[in-house]
Design an enzyme around this catalytic site. Structure first.
Site, PDB file in Angstrom:
ATOM      1  N   ASN A 305       0.857  -1.188   0.000  1.00  0.00           N
ATOM      2  CA  ASN A 305       0.000   0.000   0.000  1.00  0.00           C
ATOM      3  C   ASN A 305       0.892   1.237   0.000  1.00  0.00           C
ATOM      4  O   ASN A 305       1.680   1.380  -0.953  1.00  0.00           O
ATOM      5  CB  ASN A 305      -1.126  -0.017   1.054  1.00  0.00           C
ATOM      6  CG  ASN A 305      -0.752  -0.325   2.472  1.00  0.00           C
ATOM      7  OD1 ASN A 305      -0.319  -1.421   2.775  1.00  0.00           O
ATOM      8  ND2 ASN A 305      -0.927   0.626   3.360  1.00  0.00           N
ATOM      9  N   ASP A 306       0.817   2.087   0.970  1.00  0.00           N
ATOM     10  CA  ASP A 306       1.415   3.416   0.876  1.00  0.00           C
ATOM     11  C   ASP A 306       2.897   3.442   0.483  1.00  0.00           C
ATOM     12  O   ASP A 306       3.686   2.668   1.011  1.00  0.00           O
ATOM     13  CB  ASP A 306       1.348   4.120   2.230  1.00  0.00           C
ATOM     14  CG  ASP A 306       0.020   3.957   2.923  1.00  0.00           C
ATOM     15  OD1 ASP A 306      -0.927   3.486   2.288  1.00  0.00           O
ATOM     16  OD2 ASP A 306      -0.057   4.296   4.110  1.00  0.00           O
ATOM     17  N   GLN A 322       4.680   0.268   2.209  1.00  0.00           N
ATOM     18  CA  GLN A 322       3.978  -0.676   3.068  1.00  0.00           C
ATOM     19  C   GLN A 322       3.892  -2.001   2.321  1.00  0.00           C
ATOM     20  O   GLN A 322       3.294  -2.087   1.246  1.00  0.00           O
ATOM     21  CB  GLN A 322       2.571  -0.146   3.380  1.00  0.00           C
ATOM     22  CG  GLN A 322       2.577   1.052   4.308  1.00  0.00           C
ATOM     23  CD  GLN A 322       2.927   0.648   5.716  1.00  0.00           C
ATOM     24  OE1 GLN A 322       2.114   0.095   6.435  1.00  0.00           O
ATOM     25  NE2 GLN A 322       4.147   0.926   6.140  1.00  0.00           N
ATOM     26  N   PHE A 362       4.189   0.655  10.271  1.00  0.00           N
ATOM     27  CA  PHE A 362       3.228   1.447   9.510  1.00  0.00           C
ATOM     28  C   PHE A 362       3.958   2.610   8.822  1.00  0.00           C
ATOM     29  O   PHE A 362       5.161   2.786   8.952  1.00  0.00           O
ATOM     30  CB  PHE A 362       2.113   1.940  10.425  1.00  0.00           C
ATOM     31  CG  PHE A 362       0.969   0.968  10.552  1.00  0.00           C
ATOM     32  CD1 PHE A 362       1.136  -0.386  10.286  1.00  0.00           C
ATOM     33  CD2 PHE A 362      -0.296   1.396  10.941  1.00  0.00           C
ATOM     34  CE1 PHE A 362       0.077  -1.285  10.391  1.00  0.00           C
ATOM     35  CE2 PHE A 362      -1.361   0.512  11.052  1.00  0.00           C
ATOM     36  CZ  PHE A 362      -1.183  -0.826  10.782  1.00  0.00           C
ATOM     37  N   SER A 363       3.161   3.428   8.142  1.00  0.00           N
ATOM     38  CA  SER A 363       3.726   4.420   7.229  1.00  0.00           C
ATOM     39  C   SER A 363       4.558   5.503   7.913  1.00  0.00           C
ATOM     40  O   SER A 363       4.373   5.796   9.087  1.00  0.00           O
ATOM     41  CB  SER A 363       2.608   5.074   6.429  1.00  0.00           C
ATOM     42  OG  SER A 363       2.169   4.142   5.475  1.00  0.00           O
ATOM     43  N   ARG A 425      -0.511   8.214  13.613  1.00  0.00           N
ATOM     44  CA  ARG A 425       0.397   7.496  12.721  1.00  0.00           C
ATOM     45  C   ARG A 425       0.827   8.363  11.553  1.00  0.00           C
ATOM     46  O   ARG A 425       0.332   9.457  11.350  1.00  0.00           O
ATOM     47  CB  ARG A 425      -0.275   6.214  12.201  1.00  0.00           C
ATOM     48  CG  ARG A 425      -1.583   6.407  11.490  1.00  0.00           C
ATOM     49  CD  ARG A 425      -2.131   5.035  11.062  1.00  0.00           C
ATOM     50  NE  ARG A 425      -3.395   5.147  10.374  1.00  0.00           N
ATOM     51  CZ  ARG A 425      -4.584   5.123  10.973  1.00  0.00           C
ATOM     52  NH1 ARG A 425      -4.657   5.008  12.283  1.00  0.00           N
ATOM     53  NH2 ARG A 425      -5.682   5.248  10.265  1.00  0.00           N
ATOM     54  N   ASP A 426       1.765   7.792  10.785  1.00  0.00           N
ATOM     55  CA  ASP A 426       2.207   8.335   9.503  1.00  0.00           C
ATOM     56  C   ASP A 426       2.998   9.643   9.618  1.00  0.00           C
ATOM     57  O   ASP A 426       2.654  10.660   9.004  1.00  0.00           O
ATOM     58  CB  ASP A 426       1.012   8.524   8.544  1.00  0.00           C
ATOM     59  CG  ASP A 426       0.119   7.295   8.474  1.00  0.00           C
ATOM     60  OD1 ASP A 426       0.625   6.197   8.766  1.00  0.00           O
ATOM     61  OD2 ASP A 426      -1.077   7.428   8.143  1.00  0.00           O
ATOM     62  N   GLU A 474      -5.038  10.506   7.949  1.00  0.00           N
ATOM     63  CA  GLU A 474      -3.922   9.623   7.565  1.00  0.00           C
ATOM     64  C   GLU A 474      -2.932  10.271   6.588  1.00  0.00           C
ATOM     65  O   GLU A 474      -3.302  11.040   5.710  1.00  0.00           O
ATOM     66  CB  GLU A 474      -4.412   8.323   6.895  1.00  0.00           C
ATOM     67  CG  GLU A 474      -5.264   7.458   7.763  1.00  0.00           C
ATOM     68  CD  GLU A 474      -5.556   6.095   7.119  1.00  0.00           C
ATOM     69  OE1 GLU A 474      -5.732   5.145   7.886  1.00  0.00           O
ATOM     70  OE2 GLU A 474      -5.612   5.976   5.880  1.00  0.00           O
TER      71      GLU A 474
HETATM   72  C1  FRU Z   1      -2.974   4.352   4.883  1.00  0.00           C
HETATM   73  C2  FRU Z   1      -2.636   3.555   6.127  1.00  0.00           C
HETATM   74  C3  FRU Z   1      -1.770   4.352   7.053  1.00  0.00           C
HETATM   75  C4  FRU Z   1      -1.078   3.292   7.838  1.00  0.00           C
HETATM   76  C5  FRU Z   1      -0.854   2.247   6.789  1.00  0.00           C
HETATM   77  C6  FRU Z   1      -0.896   0.858   7.311  1.00  0.00           C
HETATM   78  O1  FRU Z   1      -3.242   3.567   3.793  1.00  0.00           O
HETATM   79  O2  FRU Z   1      -3.816   3.169   6.757  1.00  0.00           O
HETATM   80  O3  FRU Z   1      -2.492   5.255   7.837  1.00  0.00           O
HETATM   81  O4  FRU Z   1       0.113   3.741   8.383  1.00  0.00           O
HETATM   82  O5  FRU Z   1      -1.869   2.406   5.831  1.00  0.00           O
HETATM   83  O6  FRU Z   1      -0.549  -0.048   6.321  1.00  0.00           O
END
Ligand code: FRU
Length: 731
Positions: A305-306, A322, A362-363, A425-426, A474
Site C-alpha cells: 500500500n502506501d 507498506q 506502519f507508514s 500514525r504516519d 492519515e
Molecule cells: C494508509 C494507512 C496508514 C497506515 C498504513 C498501514 O493507507 O492506513 O495510515 O500507516 O496504511 O498499512
C-alpha cells in the site's frame, strides 16, 4: 478486538470468490453435504432459522463477514457466519441449535474470536451437560480474526441427541466468538499440530514459502539460533500453493533459522515444501506477469500500500512502501525498499524494516540529516533517517537510520514519540530552515476528530507538540511551493491520505490555511501519496508518488504505485491550485513515436490513429474543441472523453472538471497493464484509474462528435517496459 477500518483491507481474492460460489448452495437448515457428511449449519441464511438466540451479541441473523469497527474477519466459508461482535465486544448472548442426533464420528467446524472456555466458546451439550468445548485463539491484544478449522471426536456419543450452544458472556477485549460451517463427518479431519517447526542451516539467500490465498492465517515465528526474530501471519498452503513468497535470510548465513507455525494440519506440506534457494521461485517470469504494471512500480511478491520514506540520498531516489511480503492482501507490515537513479527504473532491494515487539511497521517518511543533528551520521556520510509508526499497543513513532542507503538499523532508544491519543500514525518529517528544526506532521485522532498534529524536534529524537489542523485523515504531507514558479511568492500545502489539500502560510509553529479543503486527484484508487524529501535544490522539483490501488487477481503480487508526479502551484481565477504532471524522466520509456501534424477532427473523419497499435501507451493531444460537443480518445478499450460544453473530462464514465486553458485542452494519457493515468487542463485535473485493458486490444482512436475540433498536436508514444531485462534483486 475492535480496530479502525484501515485494518479491514485484507483481501482474499480468487479463492474467497470460489468458496462463496461453491457454498452458496447450502443453507442454515440441517442437511446433507458431499461425501455423506451432514451439515449442521453453514449460516448462509438471513436469519437464525431454528436456532434460538438470547441477548444482543449475535444480532438478528448470521453476520456477512466483518462487523463495524472489527478487524477483518476471514477464514469463514460462503457469505455468512456467527459473529457475536454485534454492538462491539460489550454485548453478550447465546445461540443454541435445535436438537440433532449424533450420526457421524466427528463434528468439524470453523472457529475464531476470544479464547475463554467459559465466556467465549462453543459447547456440545448432551443431556444438558457440556461434553465438548472449543474457543477462538485470542486472549491478548493484537491477534487475528481468522476462523480456523477444528473438530471434536464424538464417536462415543453415537446415536445420542445433542445440542450446540455458542456462548458470548464476555464484555472486554476479545469478548466475542465467531463460528461457521458445523458439519458431522466420518472422515477424520487432519489434526492441527501445535508449534510445528522446521530448521534450516542457512546457505542461500532465500526461503521460498508456499502461499494459498484465503487459507487460514498461521502465525509463523522466525527464530535465529533459537532467538525470536520476527512473527508473521501467513496463509500457508497446506497443499499446492497459489504462489511462492520469499523470505530473505541472507543476513543469517551459516546460522540456524527455525520457522515455527502455531497450528498446522498434520498432513500439511507447508513446512516440508519450503525451499532454500538463491533465487525466488518464479523468477523466470518476474516482471513479465500479465497484470504487472510495466512502468508502475510494484513489489516482486505480496501486497503493497502506501509509499513511505521517499527521499533522494547519495544519488538515488529511495522508495520504501507498506509491504506484506507473505500475503496477497494487507498485513504483516514491513517497509519494502526500492531504489532508482532516474525515477523510472526501480530496483527492489528487499525489506528494510520488519515488524518488531513495538508492532508492525506502519507508514512514515525519510530525511537526510545533513547537519548530523541525530548523531547517526559518519564523517562525510550524512545519515538517512526513517521516521515510522510502530502500530503495536500503544501506537508509537520510531526512527531508524542508514549510512549507505542499503543497511538499516532501528534506533535503540525507540520509541521517540509515545502515543498522543487514539490513532496516531504516519509521521512526515521535513527540515524547516527558518527555525532550524525538524517539523513533523502526524495524523492524530483527537476527541473523535481527524487532525494533523505539528511537532518539532532539534534532533529527530525529542519531539514537542506545536499546533494542529483539523479535517485531514492519515498520511499527511506538508511542503512549500512557488506560485507559477515565482520563488518570491511561495505558499505551504497541507495534504493527506485522500489527496485533498489546503494552501496557506506557516510560521514555524502553526499552519494558517488560506483556502478551504480543495479536491485532490479526480479519479479513483489513488491514496496516501507522499512527496520526496531532499531533492537537490538545483533540481527544485516537488515529486509525488501515490499508492495506485490496482488489484491484480491471480498474480503473486497486488497493488502498485503511480508514476512519479511533479507537483506545482498554478495561479487560477479561483486562486492558486495544485497541478500534477508526469515527470519528464518518463520520456526515456518512449520506444517508438507517432507524431501527427495539425488536423481538423470531424464527426466523419476516419480514425487518425487506426494505424497505431500499442500495449504500453503515452498519448498526448492538444486541441481546441471548436464546435464539437465531445472530443474522445480511445486507448485499449478505455474511453477518455472531453465534454466541451461542460468542460469536463470523463474517463470510463468517471467525470472530472477540466477547464480549457487559453481556449485549449491538453491531455496526456498513460496506459499500463493495470491502470490508466490521465492529465488534463495543464495538470489541474489528474485522473488516476485502475483499469485492465484486454491483452489483445491494442487499438487506439480519436474522434469528434457534434462538430469539428481543431487538433494542434497529437502524439502517440509506444512505451517500453521499465523493468527491462532486470531479474530478481542483484544486491
Ligand atoms: C494508509 C494507512 C496508514 C497506515 C498504513 C498501514 O493507507 O492506513 O495510515 O500507516 O496504511 O498499512
Amino acid at each position: 478486538m475492535a480496530r479502525a477500518a484501515i485494518l479491514s483491507r485484507s483481501m482474499n481474492g480468487l479463492a474467497r470468490h470460489l468458496i462463496i460460489l461453491l457454498s452458496s448452495f447450502c443453507s442454515l437448515a440441517l442437511g446433507r453435504v458431499a461425501d455423506g457428511d451432514l451439515m449442521i449449519a453453514d449460516f448462509e441464511g438471513n436469519d437464525w432459522g431454528a436456532w434460538r438466540v438470547t441477548g444482543e451479541a449475535f444480532g438478528p441473523g448470521p453476520a456477512r463477514g466483518t462487523l463495524p469497527n472489527q478487524m477483518a474477519v476471514d477464514g469463514f466459508l460462503g457469505k455468512g457466519l456467527v459473529n457475536s461482535f454485534h454492538g462491539g465486544d460489550g454485548t453478550t448472548g447465546t445461540l443454541t441449535s435445535p436438537e440433532f442426533k449424533i450420526e457421524r464420528k466427528f463434528i468439524s467446524f470453523l472457529i475464531g474470536g476470544g479464547k475463554d472456555p467459559e465466556k467465549t466458546c462453543m459447547n456440545l451439550l448432551i443431556d444438558g451437560k457440556a461434553v465438548r468445548n472449543a474457543t477462538g485463539p485470542n486472549d491478548k491484544p493484537g491477534g487475528s480474526e481468522t476462523l480456523a478449522p477444528e473438530f471434536w471426536d464424538v464417536s462415543e456419543f453415537a446415536g445420542k441427541l445433542a445440542i450446540i450452544q455458542i456462548v458470548d458472556n464476555a464484555t472486554g477485549g476479545w469478548g466475542h466468538i465467531n463460528v461457521d460451517q458445523i458439519v458431522q463427518t466420518d472422515r477424520k479431519p487432519p489434526q492441527l499440530l501445535a508449534d510445528a517447526k522446521r530448521e534450516f542451516r542457512i546457505e542461500k539467500r532465500y526461503l521460498n514459502l508456499p502461499i494459498k490465498n484465503g487459507a487460514p492465517k498461521r502465525s509463523v515465528t522466525t527464530l535465529v539460533d533459537g532467538r525470536m526474530e520476527v512473527k508473521n501471519d501467513i496463509e500457508l498452503a497446506d497443499a499446492a500453493p497459489d504462489w511462492w513468497a520469499f523470505m530473505d535470510v541472507s543476513a543469517w548465513r551459516g546460522r540456524a533459522v527455525t520457522l515455527q507455525v502455531d497450528k498446522l494440519a498434520e498432513d500439511s506440506t507447508a513446512l516440508s515444501s519450503i525451499e532454500q534457494s538463491d533465487s525466488i521461485k518464479g523468477a523466470e517470469g518476474l516482471y513479465r506477469e500479465p497484470l504487472r504494471g510495466q512502468f508502475h512500480f510494484s513489489s516482486q511478491r505480496g501486497w503493497n500500500n502506501d509509499p513511505n520514506g521517499l527521499v533522494f540520498y547519495r544519488g538515488e531516489y529511495h522508495l520504501f512502501y507498506q509491504h506484506n511480503p507473505y500475503g496477497w492482501g494487507w498485513g504483516n507490515m514491513h517497509w519494502g525498499h526500492a531504489v532508482s537513479g532516474d525515477l523510472v527504473h526501480w530496483q527492489e532491494l528487499g525489506d528494510a524494516l520488519a515488524p518488531d515487539p513495538l508492532g508492525p511497521m506502519f507508514s512514515g517518511s525519510a530525511v537526510v540529516d545533513w547537519q548530523n543533528t541525530s548523531g547517526f551520521g559518519k564523517p562525510g556520510r550524512p545519515a538517512q533517517v526513517l521516521i515510522y509508526t510502530a502500530d503495536g499497543d500503544p501506537t508509537v513513532q520510531c526512527i531508524a537510520f542508514s549510512n549507505d542507503g542499503r543497511n538499516y538499523a532501528k534506533f535503540s532508544g525507540n520509541p521517540v514519540l509515545k502515543q498522543i491519543t487514539g490513532g496516531n500514525r504516519d509521521p512526515k518529517v521535513m527540515w524547516h530552515e527558518p527555525t532550524k528544526k525538524w517539523v513533523m506532521t502526524l495524523y492524530v485522532e483527537q476527541n473523535g476528530k481527524h487532525t494533523i498534529e505539528f511537532l518539532c524536534s532539534p534532533d529527530l529524537k525529542d519531539w514537542t507538540r506545536m499546533s494542529h489542523t483539523d479535517g485531514f485523515f492519515e498520511c499527511p504531507d506538508f511542503f512549500q511551493l512557488p506560485i507559477d514558479g515565482d520563488a518570491a511568492n511561495r505558499k505551504w500545502v497541507l495534504t493527506a491520505g485522500s489527496s485533498e489539500y489546503m494552501i496557506g502560510t506557516f510560521d514555524g509553529t502553526t499552519f494558517t490555511p488560506e483556502t478551504p479543503k480543495l479536491p485532490g486527484n479526480r479519479g479513483r484508487g489513488f491514496y496516501a501519496a507522499q512527496t520526496f524529501s531532499d531533492i537537490p535544490s538545483r533540481d527544485g522539483r516537488r515529486i509525488q508518488i501515490g499508492w495506485f490501488q490496482t488489484e491484480t487477481l491471480g498474480m503473486p503480487f497486488n497493488q502498485s504505485m503511480t508514476i512519479p508526479l511533479e507537483l506545482k502551484l498554478a495561479a487560477t481565477a479561483e486562486g492558486p491550485r495544485l497541478t500534477w504532471t508526469p515527470v519528464k524522466e518518463l520520456d526515456a520509456l518512449r520506444a517508438k513515436s507517432h507524431r501527427f501534424g495539425a488536423m481538423t477532427l470531424r464527426p466523419d473523419t476516419a480514425n487518425p490513429l487506426a494505424g497505431v497499435k500499442a500495449e504500453l501507451v503515452e498519448l498526448r493531444a492538444e486541441f481546441e474543441p471548436g464546435d464539437a460537443s465531445e472530443v474522445a480518445f480511445i486507448v485499449r478499450g478505455a474511453r477518455i472523453v472531453y465534454d466541451a460544453k461542460k468542460q469536463e473530462l470523463a474517463v470510463n464514465d468517471y467525470r472530472a472538471p477540466a477547464p480549457l486553458r487559453d481556449g485549449k485542452q491538453r491531455l496526456t494519457i498513460f496506459c499500463d497493464r493495470a491502470g490508466l493515468e490521465v492529465f488534463a487542463s495543464d495538470g489541474l485535473t489528474y485522473v488516476p484509474m485502475p483499469f485492465q485493458p484486454k491483452a489483445d486490444d491494442l487499438a487506439l482512436g480519436a474522434e469528434a462528435k457534434g462538430g469539428d475540433a481543431k487538433v494542434s498536436a497529437l502524439q502517440v508514444h509506444e512505451l517500453k517496459s521499465s523493468w527491462g531485462t532486470q531479474q530478481a534483486r542483484t544486491n
